[in-house]
Design a protein around this motif. Structure first.
Motif, PDB file in Angstrom:
ATOM      1  N   ASP A  75      44.821  37.318   1.212  1.00  0.00           N
ATOM      2  CA  ASP A  75      45.652  36.115   1.230  1.00  0.00           C
ATOM      3  C   ASP A  75      44.757  34.918   0.921  1.00  0.00           C
ATOM      4  N   PRO A  76      44.925  34.273  -0.247  1.00  0.00           N
ATOM      5  CA  PRO A  76      44.076  33.119  -0.583  1.00  0.00           C
ATOM      6  C   PRO A  76      44.108  32.026   0.465  1.00  0.00           C
ATOM      7  N   ALA A  77      45.269  31.774   1.022  1.00  0.00           N
ATOM      8  CA  ALA A  77      45.384  30.708   2.020  1.00  0.00           C
ATOM      9  C   ALA A  77      44.557  31.025   3.258  1.00  0.00           C
ATOM     10  N   GLU A  78      44.552  32.282   3.693  1.00  0.00           N
ATOM     11  CA  GLU A  78      43.779  32.672   4.868  1.00  0.00           C
ATOM     12  C   GLU A  78      42.287  32.583   4.592  1.00  0.00           C
ATOM     13  N   VAL A  79      41.876  32.984   3.399  1.00  0.00           N
ATOM     14  CA  VAL A  79      40.459  32.898   3.040  1.00  0.00           C
ATOM     15  C   VAL A  79      40.018  31.437   3.030  1.00  0.00           C
ATOM     16  N   THR A  80      40.816  30.596   2.402  1.00  0.00           N
ATOM     17  CA  THR A  80      40.504  29.167   2.345  1.00  0.00           C
ATOM     18  C   THR A  80      40.405  28.572   3.741  1.00  0.00           C
ATOM     19  N   LYS A  81      41.376  28.876   4.585  1.00  0.00           N
ATOM     20  CA  LYS A  81      41.405  28.319   5.942  1.00  0.00           C
ATOM     21  C   LYS A  81      40.189  28.761   6.743  1.00  0.00           C
ATOM     22  N   THR A  82      39.812  30.018   6.607  1.00  0.00           N
ATOM     23  CA  THR A  82      38.653  30.519   7.347  1.00  0.00           C
ATOM     24  C   THR A  82      37.390  29.735   6.997  1.00  0.00           C
ATOM     25  N   VAL A  83      37.202  29.481   5.715  1.00  0.00           N
ATOM     26  CA  VAL A  83      35.978  28.806   5.288  1.00  0.00           C
ATOM     27  C   VAL A  83      35.993  27.330   5.662  1.00  0.00           C
ATOM     28  N   ILE A  84      37.060  26.634   5.324  1.00  0.00           N
ATOM     29  CA  ILE A  84      37.027  25.170   5.496  1.00  0.00           C
ATOM     30  C   ILE A  84      37.165  24.743   6.964  1.00  0.00           C
ATOM     31  N   PHE A  85      37.722  25.624   7.818  1.00  0.00           N
ATOM     32  CA  PHE A  85      37.863  25.257   9.227  1.00  0.00           C
ATOM     33  C   PHE A  85      36.773  25.855  10.114  1.00  0.00           C
TER      34      PHE A  85
END
Length: 485
Positions: free
Chosen positions: A430-440
């Motif tokens: 899930d791109p959104a989950e990957v993005t959220k993990t990194v930026i948060f």
């Protein structure tokens, strides 16, 4: 290979299996020679060479976990034109993974059902047997440490470009000659230690057994036909894996039309592979502009190291390079050797684009389960493939699953690299989950683990770059991060 009980006596002999677990034959052939030699767990570690430059447009289908409690990695090639063969390999790989995880029977993941003596692990890797003319041959090697045999089974897949058909190994032999072939094979088998007429009859005495156990056959460079049997199939388990080679002069009259062409393309390969693919292979990945020398001082400026595992992959890695170039971001690619051999152009593009290329083993095994010689083989072969592609040897390696101990450290001069943040992208897709993990979650000087074999992970990168750049982060390689802290 599927297994069935040869005779009740096998149950009595099973307790002695560990005293003679070494193979009596050679391990699967591979595209790059190895200094390591045969092994239960090393996968495709030795063999003949295939010119992989003929494989235009090949896509390596890879997947893996980062869970050290349930490690698994699978890969197989998808060659344009050989769709039916790819489908057969896909079915085999997905079936083995589903069985290992317990998904074939429902319920929670079982990770093999029970731990083997070294812990659970599933590894499916590949090697090319032939890639020439209208003939393609691929061998899949599966290591399953929860298996009650020796954990390794192999299977050869063949594609007939002239007929546009997938051929199992038995398709190398003409229908009218199979009885004669099996008779000659039986005579040779019965001379092997640990093999009796009863064990051979139990395995090859009927069509069901022949279909099950004559599934790994390939030609040598001299035209002989080599038949490999998994442990406990045609002989008692203590005999190990058994290989029989029938001389070319003997076997040639028994070959099918396709078998004859496969033999010829092995002994005298053509200059190219043509399977009649209707689609034009995608162009080679181009290098992006090198941002030049990195003067970032990570002791004073916020840095972060994005690392990408398990590639190179086509077209995902090429897309990723474009995203990184837009932000002049540098990254470190931990590449798998068998993928480097298939895609040296992508690895060259990674380095020419200003990124760091590092070692992630040949076929993603748990290194702590291997012998020192096998560990060296996994890492040295991959380093050699990287140097062949880029002209530069790597200095870093990442042990698959983060599995490292004193034996692994002692087997190599490469410096190990683990990670601070695991995106678990292999699990979510899930791109959104990957993005959220990194930026948060990511913090200054963190090492972030992502996989460039997943298009969903690559799709997350632009937002990661945009957001963290706006927060003042600089994207650096592992070596640069270490050197400036």
């Amino acid at each position: 290979m599927p297994r069935r009980t040869l005779a009740p006596v096998l149950l009595l002999l099973g307790s002695f299996a560990l005293t003679a677990a070494c193979s009596t034959g050679s391990p699967p052939a591979d595209s790059v020679p190895s200094p390591g030699g045969p092994s239960r767990t090393g996968g495709n570690d030795t063999g003949t060479q295939v010119d992989l430059t003929k494989l235009q447009g090949v896509n390596i289908v890879s997947d893996s976990s980062t869970d050290p409690s349930c490690p698994w990695a699978t890969s197989y090639p998808d060659v344009p034109g050989a769709d039916a063969m790819t489908a057969a390999m896909k079915k085999q790989v997905e079936g083995r993974l589903a069985g290992f995880l317990g998904e074939d029977i429902g319920g929670p993941p079982s990770c093999g059902g029970a731990d083997g003596p070294e812990g659970p692990e599933l590894n499916v890797s590949f090697s090319f047997l032939v890639a020439s003319g209208d003939v393609l041959g691929v061998r899949l090697a599966t290591v399953d440490r929860t298996s009650n045999a020796d954990g390794l089974d192999t299977r050869a897949y063949w594609y007939d470009g002239a007929a546009k058909k997938y051929r199992p190994s038995r398709g190398l032999i003409a229908d009218s000659s199979r009885d004669a072939f099996v008779a000659a094979l039986t005579k040779r088998l019965e001379k092997r230690e640990g093999v009796t007429p009863d064990t051979v009859e139990a395995a090859l005495g009927d069509q069901e057994g022949r279909d099950a156990y004559l599934d790994d056959m390939a030609f040598t460079a001299d035209g002989d036909l080599k038949v490999d049997f998994d442990r406990g199939t045609v002989g008692f388990p203590p005999a190990g894996r058994i290989s029989v080679a029938l001389p070319g002069a003997t076997v040639t009259p028994w070959l099918s039309g396709f078998g004859s062409r496969a033999q010829k393309q092995t002994t005298a390969p053509d200059d190219k592979l043509d399977l009649g693919a209707v689609q034009t292979p995608a162009p080679s990945v181009s290098a992006q502009p090198d941002p030049g020398e990195d003067s970032t001082d990570c002791s004073r400026i916020k840095c972060i190291a994005l690392t990408f595992d398990d590639g190179p992959a086509a077209p995902e890695t090429g897309t990723l390079l474009k995203y990184l170039a837009q932000y002049k971001a540098r990254a470190t690619f931990f590449v798998v050797g068998q993928n480097v051999a298939a895609h040296p152009d992508i690895v060259r593009a990674e380095m020419k684009s200003g990124h760091e290329v590092a070692n992630h083993s040949w076929n993603h095994p748990v290194l702590t389960n291997l012998t020192p010689a096998q560990i060296r083989s996994q890492l040295e072969r991959t380093s050699a493939a990287i140097k062949a592609a880029t002209g530069k040897e790597p200095t870093l390696f990442r042990p698959p699953y983060g599995a490292i101990d004193g034996n692994v450290r002692a087997a190599t001069s490469l410096s190990p690299v683990l990670w601070d943040r695991d995106t678990l992208d292999w699990k979510t897709h899930d791109p959104a989950e990957v993005t959220k993990t990194v930026i948060f979650q990511a913090e200054r000087n963190d090492v972030v683990l992502i996989h460039d074999i997943h298009p969903t992970s690559v799709a997350a990168v632009p937002e990661i770059l945009r957001t963290l750049t706006a927060r003042g982060y600089h994207f650096v390689t592992i070596s640069h991060l270490r050197a400036t802290l």
